[in-house]
Design a protein around this motif. Sequence first.
Motif, PDB file in Angstrom:
ATOM      1  N   UNK A  66      60.703   0.830  14.979  1.00 41.56           N
ATOM      2  CA  UNK A  66      59.657   1.227  14.053  1.00 41.56           C
ATOM      3  C   UNK A  66      58.805   2.369  14.549  1.00 41.56           C
ATOM      4  N   UNK A  67      58.110   3.000  13.590  1.00 44.01           N
ATOM      5  CA  UNK A  67      57.344   4.204  13.885  1.00 44.01           C
ATOM      6  C   UNK A  67      56.163   3.953  14.800  1.00 44.01           C
ATOM      7  N   UNK A  68      55.513   2.799  14.681  1.00 46.33           N
ATOM      8  CA  UNK A  68      54.285   2.580  15.432  1.00 46.33           C
ATOM      9  C   UNK A  68      54.538   1.967  16.810  1.00 46.33           C
ATOM     10  N   UNK A  69      55.749   1.503  17.067  1.00 52.54           N
ATOM     11  CA  UNK A  69      56.043   0.857  18.343  1.00 52.54           C
ATOM     12  C   UNK A  69      56.557   1.826  19.393  1.00 52.54           C
ATOM     13  N   UNK A  70      56.997   3.003  18.985  1.00 52.98           N
ATOM     14  CA  UNK A  70      57.501   3.977  19.938  1.00 52.98           C
ATOM     15  C   UNK A  70      58.790   3.548  20.602  1.00 52.98           C
ATOM     16  N   UNK A  71      59.604   2.768  19.899  1.00 51.46           N
ATOM     17  CA  UNK A  71      60.890   2.296  20.430  1.00 51.46           C
ATOM     18  C   UNK A  71      61.986   2.829  19.517  1.00 51.46           C
ATOM     19  N   UNK A  72      62.751   3.840  19.933  1.00 59.69           N
ATOM     20  CA  UNK A  72      63.719   4.461  19.040  1.00 59.69           C
ATOM     21  C   UNK A  72      65.133   3.883  19.106  1.00 59.69           C
ATOM     22  N   UNK A  73      65.384   2.967  20.042  1.00 58.52           N
ATOM     23  CA  UNK A  73      66.745   2.443  20.224  1.00 58.52           C
ATOM     24  C   UNK A  73      66.682   0.929  20.413  1.00 58.52           C
ATOM     25  N   UNK A  74      67.645   0.232  19.815  1.00 57.46           N
ATOM     26  CA  UNK A  74      67.767  -1.210  20.010  1.00 57.46           C
ATOM     27  C   UNK A  74      69.243  -1.565  20.155  1.00 57.46           C
ATOM     28  N   UNK A  75      69.498  -2.670  20.856  1.00 54.87           N
ATOM     29  CA  UNK A  75      70.859  -3.180  21.024  1.00 54.87           C
ATOM     30  C   UNK A  75      70.977  -4.496  20.265  1.00 54.87           C
ATOM     31  N   UNK A  76      71.919  -4.550  19.325  1.00 54.26           N
ATOM     32  CA  UNK A  76      72.170  -5.759  18.545  1.00 54.26           C
ATOM     33  C   UNK A  76      73.393  -6.440  19.139  1.00 54.26           C
TER      34      UNK A  76
END
Length: 360
Positions: A201-211
């Motif tokens: 999300x935009x406000x969390x500053x996390x651009x990558x996730x692993x599913x």
Amino acid sequence: MSGTVTITPLHGIPEVRPGDDLTDVVDSGLRSSGVTLADGDVVVVSSKVASKALGLVTDDPDKERVVAGESDGVVAERISGERLTRIVTAKAGPVMAAAGVDGSNTGERGGLLLLPHDPDGVCRTLHTSLTLRHGVRLGVVLSDTAGRPWRVGQVDFALGAHGVRVLDDLRGAVDADGRDLSVTARALVDEIAAAADLVKGKVLGVPVAVVRGLADVVLDDASDGGLNGGLDGARGLVRTGPDDWFALGRVEAVRAALGVAPGTALAARVGIPPAGPDTRTGAVARAVRLALAADDEATADVGDESVTLGADGPYALGRLVARLEAALSCDGLEGRPLAPAADGCSVVVQVRAAGLLSRP
């Protein structure tokens, strides 16, 4: 696919700059978060970091002009104050607001970020590099955010994909009660992108996730489009041609039928509808301009509750009345023509909210 699914955010990714390698960007998040990629993982990357790394940024301050350059066609457009918002078919593939042109979270560089025109290609390149570096079977999804017809709020969807089944086509199978399934086809990559956004999300500053936990939807051979129901990447999920029932907004469909297509200079001259409620005067005046757009000789005397139309003869007048009735429908109004003048060249059309006009 009925087991546990986990979604892990990758923290510690520094600000991405033009020329950065996306694989290095992902790896920096893996190291900072203590995550090791495993067989069957799906890596979901926000499109914004891909745009930054690819240098897809412009300093042109005219966002309307930038959006036009990133669009293949206009679906709907509205005015809100001084701001024009267009829903368009983006060169990146999907139908979305402003072609995905975005000025938020652009870092110190500023400017407007643009979407890659080949998001599936971005995913292919990243997939190849990550699988070579980590030696595991992976899926890659490039996510972006968009609004949805009929629903309030935005949600992430798959702008691009590679190495993962994009569609779970259940047509021809049976449900839990044994009934035939004839229309169900799950957009798997959209579900994966939306799930990943719960930790990004935009406000969390996390651009990558692993599913993790969806190994069954990760392709053994990423080039085998047959496992995707014949679809090659996320672009194949975009409805086009006869399958697109919503190629234009309701108002734009009426205006286009009257010869005023959205996104054109003529549409601007006629007047683009506002995003919110309009005054009766404004709505009627815009409907009159729309009705008169095909006839330079026609005239109109405009009031809030009636319009006096003038044309060169009964045929032209009848055509003009029909155009006005259609144009008024764009704003929830309807017109009822009274008896025309004796010469057949003018008529008064009563205007009321739709459904309020008395009928004989």
